[in-house]
Write a protein that holds these residues in place. Structure first.
Motif, PDB file in Angstrom:
ATOM      1  N   VAL A  16     -16.969  -7.176  17.185  1.00 52.61           N
ATOM      2  CA  VAL A  16     -17.781  -6.021  16.791  1.00 52.61           C
ATOM      3  C   VAL A  16     -16.921  -4.766  16.721  1.00 52.61           C
ATOM      4  O   VAL A  16     -17.021  -3.976  15.783  1.00 52.61           O
ATOM      5  CB  VAL A  16     -18.963  -5.822  17.764  1.00 52.61           C
ATOM      6  N   LEU A  17     -16.050  -4.569  17.697  1.00 46.06           N
ATOM      7  CA  LEU A  17     -15.176  -3.399  17.689  1.00 46.06           C
ATOM      8  C   LEU A  17     -14.236  -3.411  16.494  1.00 46.06           C
ATOM      9  O   LEU A  17     -14.030  -2.389  15.845  1.00 46.06           O
ATOM     10  CB  LEU A  17     -14.367  -3.331  18.990  1.00 46.06           C
ATOM     11  N   CYS A  18     -13.663  -4.556  16.193  1.00 40.40           N
ATOM     12  CA  CYS A  18     -12.743  -4.649  15.058  1.00 40.40           C
ATOM     13  C   CYS A  18     -13.470  -4.419  13.743  1.00 40.40           C
ATOM     14  O   CYS A  18     -12.952  -3.777  12.835  1.00 40.40           O
ATOM     15  CB  CYS A  18     -12.045  -6.006  15.025  1.00 40.40           C
ATOM     16  N   ALA A  19     -14.675  -4.931  13.619  1.00 38.71           N
ATOM     17  CA  ALA A  19     -15.452  -4.766  12.387  1.00 38.71           C
ATOM     18  C   ALA A  19     -15.887  -3.321  12.200  1.00 38.71           C
ATOM     19  O   ALA A  19     -16.125  -2.877  11.084  1.00 38.71           O
ATOM     20  CB  ALA A  19     -16.666  -5.686  12.405  1.00 38.71           C
ATOM     21  N   GLY A  20     -15.972  -2.569  13.256  1.00 40.37           N
ATOM     22  CA  GLY A  20     -16.414  -1.190  13.168  1.00 40.37           C
ATOM     23  C   GLY A  20     -15.358  -0.230  12.660  1.00 40.37           C
ATOM     24  O   GLY A  20     -15.664   0.870  12.230  1.00 40.37           O
ATOM     25  N   PHE A  21     -14.094  -0.621  12.669  1.00 48.60           N
ATOM     26  CA  PHE A  21     -13.027   0.249  12.200  1.00 48.60           C
ATOM     27  C   PHE A  21     -12.781  -0.003  10.727  1.00 48.60           C
ATOM     28  O   PHE A  21     -12.747  -1.139  10.283  1.00 48.60           O
ATOM     29  CB  PHE A  21     -11.734  -0.002  12.987  1.00 48.60           C
ATOM     30  N   PRO A  22     -12.595   1.054   9.935  1.00 47.47           N
ATOM     31  CA  PRO A  22     -12.350   0.855   8.507  1.00 47.47           C
ATOM     32  C   PRO A  22     -10.995   0.209   8.276  1.00 47.47           C
ATOM     33  O   PRO A  22     -10.049   0.425   9.026  1.00 47.47           O
ATOM     34  CB  PRO A  22     -12.373   2.276   7.929  1.00 47.47           C
ATOM     35  N   LEU A  23     -10.926  -0.580   7.229  1.00 49.38           N
ATOM     36  CA  LEU A  23      -9.670  -1.195   6.848  1.00 49.38           C
ATOM     37  C   LEU A  23      -8.794  -0.145   6.192  1.00 49.38           C
ATOM     38  O   LEU A  23      -9.264   0.845   5.652  1.00 49.38           O
ATOM     39  CB  LEU A  23      -9.935  -2.343   5.870  1.00 49.38           C
ATOM     40  N   ASN A  24      -7.506  -0.352   6.239  1.00 51.07           N
ATOM     41  CA  ASN A  24      -6.593   0.577   5.581  1.00 51.07           C
ATOM     42  C   ASN A  24      -6.881   0.582   4.084  1.00 51.07           C
ATOM     43  O   ASN A  24      -7.091  -0.461   3.479  1.00 51.07           O
ATOM     44  CB  ASN A  24      -5.141   0.144   5.798  1.00 51.07           C
ATOM     45  N   ALA A  25      -6.886   1.758   3.485  1.00 51.39           N
ATOM     46  CA  ALA A  25      -7.082   1.864   2.048  1.00 51.39           C
ATOM     47  C   ALA A  25      -5.810   1.394   1.348  1.00 51.39           C
ATOM     48  O   ALA A  25      -4.711   1.790   1.714  1.00 51.39           O
ATOM     49  CB  ALA A  25      -7.403   3.297   1.668  1.00 51.39           C
ATOM     50  N   HIS A  26      -5.977   0.543   0.370  1.00 51.18           N
ATOM     51  CA  HIS A  26      -4.837   0.057  -0.396  1.00 51.18           C
ATOM     52  C   HIS A  26      -4.795   0.817  -1.707  1.00 51.18           C
ATOM     53  O   HIS A  26      -5.816   1.156  -2.276  1.00 51.18           O
ATOM     54  CB  HIS A  26      -4.952  -1.445  -0.656  1.00 51.18           C
ATOM     55  N   ALA A  27      -3.624   1.064  -2.167  1.00 50.15           N
ATOM     56  CA  ALA A  27      -3.468   1.795  -3.419  1.00 50.15           C
ATOM     57  C   ALA A  27      -2.704   0.940  -4.414  1.00 50.15           C
ATOM     58  O   ALA A  27      -1.823   0.172  -4.046  1.00 50.15           O
ATOM     59  CB  ALA A  27      -2.723   3.100  -3.184  1.00 50.15           C
ATOM     60  N   ALA A  28      -3.094   1.103  -5.663  1.00 51.33           N
ATOM     61  CA  ALA A  28      -2.308   0.511  -6.731  1.00 51.33           C
ATOM     62  C   ALA A  28      -0.975   1.245  -6.745  1.00 51.33           C
ATOM     63  O   ALA A  28      -0.922   2.450  -6.516  1.00 51.33           O
ATOM     64  CB  ALA A  28      -3.028   0.692  -8.060  1.00 51.33           C
ATOM     65  N   GLU A  29       0.080   0.533  -6.991  1.00 48.74           N
ATOM     66  CA  GLU A  29       1.378   1.185  -7.089  1.00 48.74           C
ATOM     67  C   GLU A  29       1.698   1.374  -8.560  1.00 48.74           C
ATOM     68  O   GLU A  29       1.607   0.443  -9.346  1.00 48.74           O
ATOM     69  CB  GLU A  29       2.456   0.354  -6.400  1.00 48.74           C
ATOM     70  N   GLY A  30       2.023   2.595  -8.902  1.00 51.86           N
ATOM     71  CA  GLY A  30       2.359   2.889 -10.288  1.00 51.86           C
ATOM     72  C   GLY A  30       1.540   4.045 -10.814  1.00 51.86           C
ATOM     73  O   GLY A  30       0.917   4.796 -10.060  1.00 51.86           O
ATOM     74  N   LEU A  31       1.543   4.165 -12.137  1.00 51.94           N
ATOM     75  CA  LEU A  31       0.935   5.309 -12.790  1.00 51.94           C
ATOM     76  C   LEU A  31      -0.060   4.880 -13.860  1.00 51.94           C
ATOM     77  O   LEU A  31       0.133   3.855 -14.516  1.00 51.94           O
ATOM     78  CB  LEU A  31       2.026   6.158 -13.460  1.00 51.94           C
TER      79      LEU A  31
END
Length: 100
Positions: A16-31
């Protein structure tokens, strides 16, 4: 038996504690390059899953490592057109979203 119960409670609480924290936002690499009423625009390393409203834009070039889906309406609505990494399109769009 009490030991097994405590272990299960502890494991459940940890889940429950782990599910409550947001996952790291991933970004597309590039333009992403496109043209708007303001001229040439470059969007750098856009966040996956986020809908970018860009106004009245056209002629995108997807130089990211993600699939870009271009939408004819704001808030990623309307007709959708997908461009794979490295592709460019001759289309008009109002919003865009990047996905793996």
């Amino acid at each position: 038996m009490k030991s097994l119960g405590r272990t299960l409670v502890a494991a459940g609480a940890a889940a429950v504690l782990c599910a409550g924290f947001p996952l790291n936002a991933h970004a597309a690499e590039g333009l992403l390059f496109y043209t708007s009423e303001y001229g040439a625009i470059v969007l750098e390393n856009p966040t996956d899953g986020l809908c970018y409203s860009v106004g009245n834009a056209q002629d995108p070039q997807n130089s990211t490592d993600r699939v870009a889906t271009f939408y004819s309406a704001k808030r990623c609505g309307g007709t959708a057109t997908r461009l794979k990494p490295g592709e460019e399109g001759f289309l008009t769009f109002a919003s865009v979203r990047f996905t793996r």
